[in-house]
Design a protein around this motif. Structure first.
Motif, PDB file in Angstrom:
ATOM      1  N   ASN A  35       0.798  -1.241   0.000  1.00  0.00           N
ATOM      2  CA  ASN A  35       0.000   0.000   0.000  1.00  0.00           C
ATOM      3  C   ASN A  35       0.823   1.280   0.000  1.00  0.00           C
ATOM      4  O   ASN A  35       0.281   2.361  -0.177  1.00  0.00           O
ATOM      5  CB  ASN A  35      -0.968   0.005   1.195  1.00  0.00           C
ATOM      6  N   GLY A  37       5.258   2.982  -0.466  1.00  0.00           N
ATOM      7  CA  GLY A  37       6.683   2.751  -0.624  1.00  0.00           C
ATOM      8  C   GLY A  37       7.034   1.838  -1.785  1.00  0.00           C
ATOM      9  O   GLY A  37       6.425   1.883  -2.853  1.00  0.00           O
ATOM     10  N   VAL A  88       1.430  -9.427   8.228  1.00  0.00           N
ATOM     11  CA  VAL A  88       2.451 -10.473   8.326  1.00  0.00           C
ATOM     12  C   VAL A  88       2.720 -10.906   9.758  1.00  0.00           C
ATOM     13  O   VAL A  88       3.407 -11.906   9.985  1.00  0.00           O
ATOM     14  CB  VAL A  88       3.780 -10.055   7.636  1.00  0.00           C
ATOM     15  N   TYR A 198      16.701  -3.610  13.591  1.00  0.00           N
ATOM     16  CA  TYR A 198      16.522  -3.755  12.145  1.00  0.00           C
ATOM     17  C   TYR A 198      17.631  -4.621  11.544  1.00  0.00           C
ATOM     18  O   TYR A 198      17.381  -5.559  10.801  1.00  0.00           O
ATOM     19  CB  TYR A 198      16.521  -2.370  11.496  1.00  0.00           C
ATOM     20  N   TRP A 230      19.126   2.773  -0.929  1.00  0.00           N
ATOM     21  CA  TRP A 230      18.558   3.665   0.094  1.00  0.00           C
ATOM     22  C   TRP A 230      17.539   4.538  -0.613  1.00  0.00           C
ATOM     23  O   TRP A 230      17.877   5.455  -1.362  1.00  0.00           O
ATOM     24  CB  TRP A 230      19.653   4.497   0.754  1.00  0.00           C
ATOM     25  N   THR A 233      11.475   6.568   0.549  1.00  0.00           N
ATOM     26  CA  THR A 233      10.140   6.147   0.990  1.00  0.00           C
ATOM     27  C   THR A 233       9.983   6.622   2.427  1.00  0.00           C
ATOM     28  O   THR A 233      10.899   7.219   2.989  1.00  0.00           O
ATOM     29  CB  THR A 233      10.033   4.608   0.976  1.00  0.00           C
TER      30      THR A 233
HETATM   31  P1  NDP Z   1       7.766   1.745   3.995  1.00  0.00           P
HETATM   32  O1  NDP Z   1       7.902   2.000   5.447  1.00  0.00           O
HETATM   33  O2  NDP Z   1       7.624   2.884   3.071  1.00  0.00           O
HETATM   34  O3  NDP Z   1       6.575   0.699   3.738  1.00  0.00           O
HETATM   35  C1  NDP Z   1       6.513  -0.463   4.532  1.00  0.00           C
HETATM   36  C2  NDP Z   1       5.353  -1.317   4.067  1.00  0.00           C
HETATM   37  O4  NDP Z   1       5.313  -2.492   4.901  1.00  0.00           O
HETATM   38  C3  NDP Z   1       4.000  -0.613   4.204  1.00  0.00           C
HETATM   39  O5  NDP Z   1       3.153  -1.008   3.168  1.00  0.00           O
HETATM   40  C4  NDP Z   1       3.495  -1.158   5.535  1.00  0.00           C
HETATM   41  O6  NDP Z   1       2.083  -1.149   5.665  1.00  0.00           O
HETATM   42  C5  NDP Z   1       3.998  -2.586   5.416  1.00  0.00           C
HETATM   43  N1  NDP Z   1       3.959  -3.271   6.705  1.00  0.00           N
HETATM   44  C6  NDP Z   1       4.603  -2.948   7.849  1.00  0.00           C
HETATM   45  N2  NDP Z   1       4.260  -3.803   8.813  1.00  0.00           N
HETATM   46  C7  NDP Z   1       3.371  -4.680   8.269  1.00  0.00           C
HETATM   47  C8  NDP Z   1       2.647  -5.790   8.751  1.00  0.00           C
HETATM   48  N3  NDP Z   1       2.727  -6.194  10.029  1.00  0.00           N
HETATM   49  N4  NDP Z   1       1.859  -6.478   7.887  1.00  0.00           N
HETATM   50  C9  NDP Z   1       1.747  -6.088   6.612  1.00  0.00           C
HETATM   51  N5  NDP Z   1       2.358  -5.025   6.101  1.00  0.00           N
HETATM   52  C10 NDP Z   1       3.175  -4.329   6.930  1.00  0.00           C
HETATM   53  O7  NDP Z   1       9.069   0.880   3.610  1.00  0.00           O
HETATM   54  P2  NDP Z   1       9.829   0.713   2.196  1.00  0.00           P
HETATM   55  O8  NDP Z   1       8.849   0.674   1.100  1.00  0.00           O
HETATM   56  O9  NDP Z   1      10.934   1.683   2.167  1.00  0.00           O
HETATM   57  O10 NDP Z   1      10.485  -0.724   2.434  1.00  0.00           O
HETATM   58  C11 NDP Z   1      10.093  -1.871   1.713  1.00  0.00           C
HETATM   59  C12 NDP Z   1      11.141  -2.949   1.950  1.00  0.00           C
HETATM   60  O11 NDP Z   1      12.439  -2.483   1.528  1.00  0.00           O
HETATM   61  C13 NDP Z   1      11.311  -3.337   3.415  1.00  0.00           C
HETATM   62  O12 NDP Z   1      11.516  -4.720   3.512  1.00  0.00           O
HETATM   63  C14 NDP Z   1      12.558  -2.598   3.840  1.00  0.00           C
HETATM   64  O13 NDP Z   1      13.216  -3.191   4.937  1.00  0.00           O
HETATM   65  C15 NDP Z   1      13.387  -2.674   2.568  1.00  0.00           C
HETATM   66  N6  NDP Z   1      14.432  -1.663   2.494  1.00  0.00           N
HETATM   67  C16 NDP Z   1      14.126  -0.323   2.338  1.00  0.00           C
HETATM   68  C17 NDP Z   1      15.126   0.621   2.253  1.00  0.00           C
HETATM   69  C18 NDP Z   1      14.836   2.065   2.055  1.00  0.00           C
HETATM   70  O14 NDP Z   1      15.797   2.863   1.961  1.00  0.00           O
HETATM   71  N7  NDP Z   1      13.582   2.499   1.940  1.00  0.00           N
HETATM   72  C19 NDP Z   1      16.555   0.230   2.355  1.00  0.00           C
HETATM   73  C20 NDP Z   1      16.770  -1.180   2.497  1.00  0.00           C
HETATM   74  C21 NDP Z   1      15.738  -2.078   2.562  1.00  0.00           C
HETATM   75  P3  NDP Z   1       1.304  -0.034   6.605  1.00  0.00           P
HETATM   76  O15 NDP Z   1       1.061   1.159   5.722  1.00  0.00           O
HETATM   77  O16 NDP Z   1       0.070  -0.740   7.012  1.00  0.00           O
HETATM   78  O17 NDP Z   1       2.221   0.291   7.758  1.00  0.00           O
END
Ligand code: NDP
Length: 307
Positions: A35, A37, A88, A198, A230, A233
């Protein structure tokens, strides 16, 4: 740099952001945390790829709420997309999601599971409490484990169903979105920022990926961990805003992306990658993964990172 020399580019010019949008060749794909990022952008780009999936399952823990609004708007004119409730950390919603998806696929199996949902908690060794560690593990490690277990029968079905022999995303794959911050070998370059919960969770996710790759190889399921860079988001911005001011900052994420150290004394470091470029890279990399790449950590540019 040491970190840079350890990142070897094995997929050629896999993904530099300029490449034409890649298709996965997968009939069905499921994305958790879709939803916002990176998850939301994965959905956007999969839908506009040259060969969009016939079945795209987009998961959110609150599909009907305010948080799901952007995703609902994005998929509104796409009959091939199904929104699925999946938290999750909640085994019940995971099982219900798997049953629901199975009913939709009508015996054809699921080609690609993308475990993308995660949380980011930046706490030091001294500040991290058991609750913080457990919460991070629950979402970032146990979540992908349970989701993979629940969808395994559908992944196996997809792997068996087609005529393909080798491993690929067009056949069957578990893609765990991880982070270079979970790499033990790169930690001396990335430790300026502790983010202990993390880091530990992503290191564990990397181990999970390796175990999955060995266990599911004979089933024809490719399992890889992907570092997205990086990215700008909510999480990437949160990571920057929690960095201390006035430090000499080695841009650790960039080290892992095989670029030179950027030393920016006295400025707040910023996520440097647009979500568009990151996801374009990720999809390009995914479309090229084969038997040689199962059980590895690879970044959005197609460079293999050390565990
Ligand atoms: P965001 O924080 O922007 O988005 C996180 C997403 O995960 C949201 O959709 C959130 O939903 C969802 N989420 C969190 N907890 C749960 C849960 N319990 N059940 C279902 N959905 C959940 O993160 P990013 O898009 O930046 O990150 C995406 C992936 O990339 C992650 O695995 C992150 O660790 C990895 N990553 C990101 C980096 C970055 O620089 N952005 C760097 C390295 C890795 P909700 O809106 O409901 O909270």
């Amino acid at each position: 740099s040491e970190g840079a020399s350890r990142a070897s580019c094995f997929l050629g010019r896999a993904a530099q952001g300029q490449e034409l949008m890649a298709g996965l060749g997968a009939r069905s794909v499921l994305v958790t945390g879709a939803n916002r990022g990176i998850g939301l952008e994965l959905v956007r780009q999969l839908l506009s790829s040259p060969d969009p999936p016939q079945h795209l399952f987009v998961c959110s823990r609150q599909p009907d709420g305010q948080r799901g609004q952007e995703l609902r708007t994005l998929i509104s004119n796409h009959p091939n997309v199904t929104m699925v409730k999946l938290d999750v950390t909640d085994p019940t919603t995971i099982k219900e999601a798997a049953t629901y998806v199975e009913g939709h696929l009508k015996g054809t199996g699921l080609n690609v599971l993308i475990n993308n949902a995660a949380i980011f908690t930046d706490l030091s060794l001294e500040a991290a409490h058991p609750e913080d560690m457990l919460n991070e593990y629950k979402t970032n490690v146990i979540g992908p484990l349970l989701v993979s277990q629940a969808f395994l029968p559908l992944l196996k079905m997809a792997a068996k169903g087609g005529s393909q022999k080798g491993l690929s995303c067009s056949r069957a794959a578990i893609i765990n979105i991880s982070s270079s911050m979970g790499s033990v070998e790169l930690v001396s370059h990335t430790y300026i920022k502790p983010a202990v919960p993390y880091r530990c969770s992503k290191a564990a996710l990397n181990m999970l990926t390796k175990c999955q790759s060995l266990s599911y190889k004979e089933d024809g399921i490719l399992c890889s961990a992907v570092h997205p860079g990086w990215v700008k988001t909510d999480m990437g911005t949160q990571a920057a805003s929690q960095c201390p001011h006035q430090i000499i900052w080695l841009q650790c994420w960039q080290v892992a992306q095989n670029t030179a150290y950027a030393i920016t004394g006295g400025t707040r470091p910023q996520a440097d990658l647009t979500v568009d470029d990151s996801v374009r890279g990720i999809l390009s990399v995914l479309s090229k993964l084969d038997d040689r790449h199962s059980g590895i950590l690879v970044n959005w540019k197609g460079e293999k990172l050390p565990w």
